[in-house]
Design an enzyme around this catalytic site. Structure first.
Site, PDB file in Angstrom:
ATOM      1  N   GLU A 158      -3.669   2.375   0.009  1.00  0.00           N
ATOM      2  CA  GLU A 158      -2.643   1.990  -1.202  1.00  0.00           C
ATOM      3  C   GLU A 158      -1.193   2.868  -0.827  1.00  0.00           C
ATOM      4  OE1 GLU A 158      -0.331   2.740  -3.624  1.00  0.00           O
ATOM      5  OE2 GLU A 158      -1.655   3.790  -5.015  1.00  0.00           O
TER       6      GLU A 158
ATOM      7  N   CYS B 273       4.126   5.265  -6.660  1.00  0.00           N
ATOM      8  CA  CYS B 273       4.198   4.241  -5.880  1.00  0.00           C
ATOM      9  C   CYS B 273       4.624   3.059  -6.745  1.00  0.00           C
ATOM     10  CB  CYS B 273       2.757   4.103  -5.204  1.00  0.00           C
ATOM     11  SG  CYS B 273       1.474   4.261  -6.209  1.00  0.00           S
TER      12      CYS B 273
END
Ligand code: NDP
Length: 453
Positions: A227, A261
């Site tokens: 990720e 993110c």
């Protein structure tokens, strides 16, 4: 390893890095524990996870303060993070059995064929500092409950959080080797990952870190989930509820000091509402309280680290040099600590850092587009593909356009967020694999086919 408060620059704790013998002992404990842990009935593993959720809730304030001290997250957001961790524990404590139930298949006459989901073994988790509790619980809750054991290599600037997470599982009653921390820097990751006792790895962090781990894991045929951040579009169409879009957009860009993110990073606004959106957006940015992260009134604390703030400022300066206009912010605050002001950029040229790279701080790039076709083209004009947020009063239009956006998730009239009930992860340079939900718990299991004649 030093714990340094980014709001003051003060070093307030010191931790001794694990040496070779410590790492060796940890790996040995992991593999030994795995053999008994995998045999524990799933119901018992679920009960232990529910207990971990209780430990998190009971110590919410203490863990939140530790996060805020180590990486500068505003305290109210740190408390919310611990609560979310407890929720994820509750979620898998309740649903793991159903998620891991055997899958049955159309079987040839006289046979029964099913797939069962066995654990893989010790999983290495290389984790970042931005959500120091959530990122860890996000891997640990599903993977441990599936019968794996966890080895946490946390970011070097949050060693206290790493130790506190170990405490959570110990206090909950887990056997010692089910969740362990490795207090090591990134240079030691390769050695750990190549060790035969480690079966898989998950990493959340930057592209270079993800590539390094994937390369090593690939050489040794170990599965990975990555990720790796993004440059999420936040698309505001001509028929959007502008009030909610502005309010949510500000939160989506500035929460956690903009260090997320899935923060909205590129705001793509239809020309019919562009001027009004920008005026209101800048007003909201300027009204945010930047300051002491321990204060309940603070919206934006310091950046987690002075070097990372310097990198962010370099990105802003290079973007301005390339032609971007600063509407507010744009320079580090003249005060103690790594404080960067909420910043809005317009006229952002293609390819400059604010456009092409991930900006990990409270810096918004705002673009004007003529229609929805141009909006979607711009949304997809990035090497990332983590999340997207799209604003329109026409839900059918939103769902049609969602299919055209290249991202792991699209939220219509809502900010992009992670939720234990739904899959989370990206495509393109944002990584691969999924965390959370049924998809997440099935990433690190052996899908074993059992054919009975
Ligand atoms: P990193 O990706 O460097 O750090 C994240 C984790 O990976 C840490 O545990 C780190 O360890 C480890 N790591 C770093 N390099 C390697 C490597 N070569 N091999 C194995 N493990 C490694 O992030 P930074 O903290 O340096 O932040 C840099 C940028 O990364 C940010 O500005 C942001 O753009 C992005 N980022 C994205 C995150 C996300 O949520 N997707 C989270 C954090 C950062 P150690 O701390 O010991 O170096």
């Amino acid at each position: 390893m030093d714990a340094v408060n980014p709001a003051t620059g003060e070093q307030f704790a010191e931790y001794t890095e694990d040496d070779y013998a410590d790492v060796e002992a940890t790996l040995e404990t992991a593999i030994e524990t795995f053999e008994s842990w995998r045999e524990r009935p799933l119901r018992e593993r679920e009960e232990l996870l529910a207990a971990a959720g209780d430990v998190l809730r009971e110590n919410k304030r203490r863990y939140a303060e530790l996060m805020t001290k180590e990486m500068g997250k505003p305290i109210s957001q740190a408390v919310a993070e611990v609560e979310k961790c407890a929720w994820a524990c509750d979620h898998y404590a309740e649903h793991a059995s159903a998620y891991l139930e055997a899958d049955h298949h159309p079987s040839p006459p006289g046979t029964s064929v099913k797939t069962v989901h066995d654990p893989l073994g010790p999983v290495l988790a290389v984790m970042p500092w931005n959500f120091p509790f959530w990122q860890v619980i996000r891997f640990a809750a599903p993977y441990l409950t599936a019968g794996n054991v966890g080895l946490l290599k946390h970011a070097s600037n949050v060693p206290g959080c790493a130790m506190a997470l170990k405490e959570v599982f110990r206090e909950a009653g887990y056997p010692e080797g089910v969740f362990q921390t490795l207090l090591v820097g990134s240079s030691k990751v390769e050695d750990v990952l190549t060790d035969n006792r480690v079966r898989a790895a998950t990493l959340t962090g930057s592209g270079p870190a993800g590539r390094a781990v994937a390369e090593t894991a690939g050489k040794h045929l170990k599965k990975t989930v990555l990720e790796l951040g993004g440059s999420d579009p936040f698309v505001v169409l001509d028929d959007a509820d502008l009030g909610r879009a502005v309010e949510t957009g500000v939160q989506a860009r500035t929460q956690n000091g903009g260090q997320s993110c899935i923060a909205a990073k590129r705001f793509i606004v239809h020309e019919a509402v562009y001027d009004e959106f920008v005026d209101r957006f800048v007003d909201e940015f300027e009204s945010l309280t930047v300051g002491d992260p321990m204060s309940e009134a603070t919206d934006v604390g310091p950046q987690a680290d002075p070097d990372l703030m310097a990198q962010l400022h370099d990105q802003v300066e290079a973007s301005v040099k390339a032609g971007a206009t600063v509407l507010t912010g744009g320079d580090p605050l003249d005060r103690e600590g790594a404080f960067y002001p909420p910043t809005v950029l317009t006229d952002v040229p293609k390819g400059c850092p604010a456009d092409a790279e991930e900006t990990f701080g409270p810096v918004a790039a705002v673009y004007e587009v003529a229609d929805e076709t141009e909006a979607i083209e711009l949304a997809n004009d990035t090497r990332f593909g983590l999340g997207a947020s799209l604003w329109t009063d026409d839900r059918k239009r939103g769902q049609r356009l969602a299919r055209e956006i290249d991202a792991g998730c699209v939220y219509i009239n809502e900010m992009t967020k992670s939720d234990p009930r739904v899959p989370f992860g990206g495509i393109k340079d944002s990584g691969y694999g999924r965390e959370l939900s049924e998809a997440g718990i099935k990433e690190f299991v052996n899908w074993k086919t059992v054919w009975v004649q």
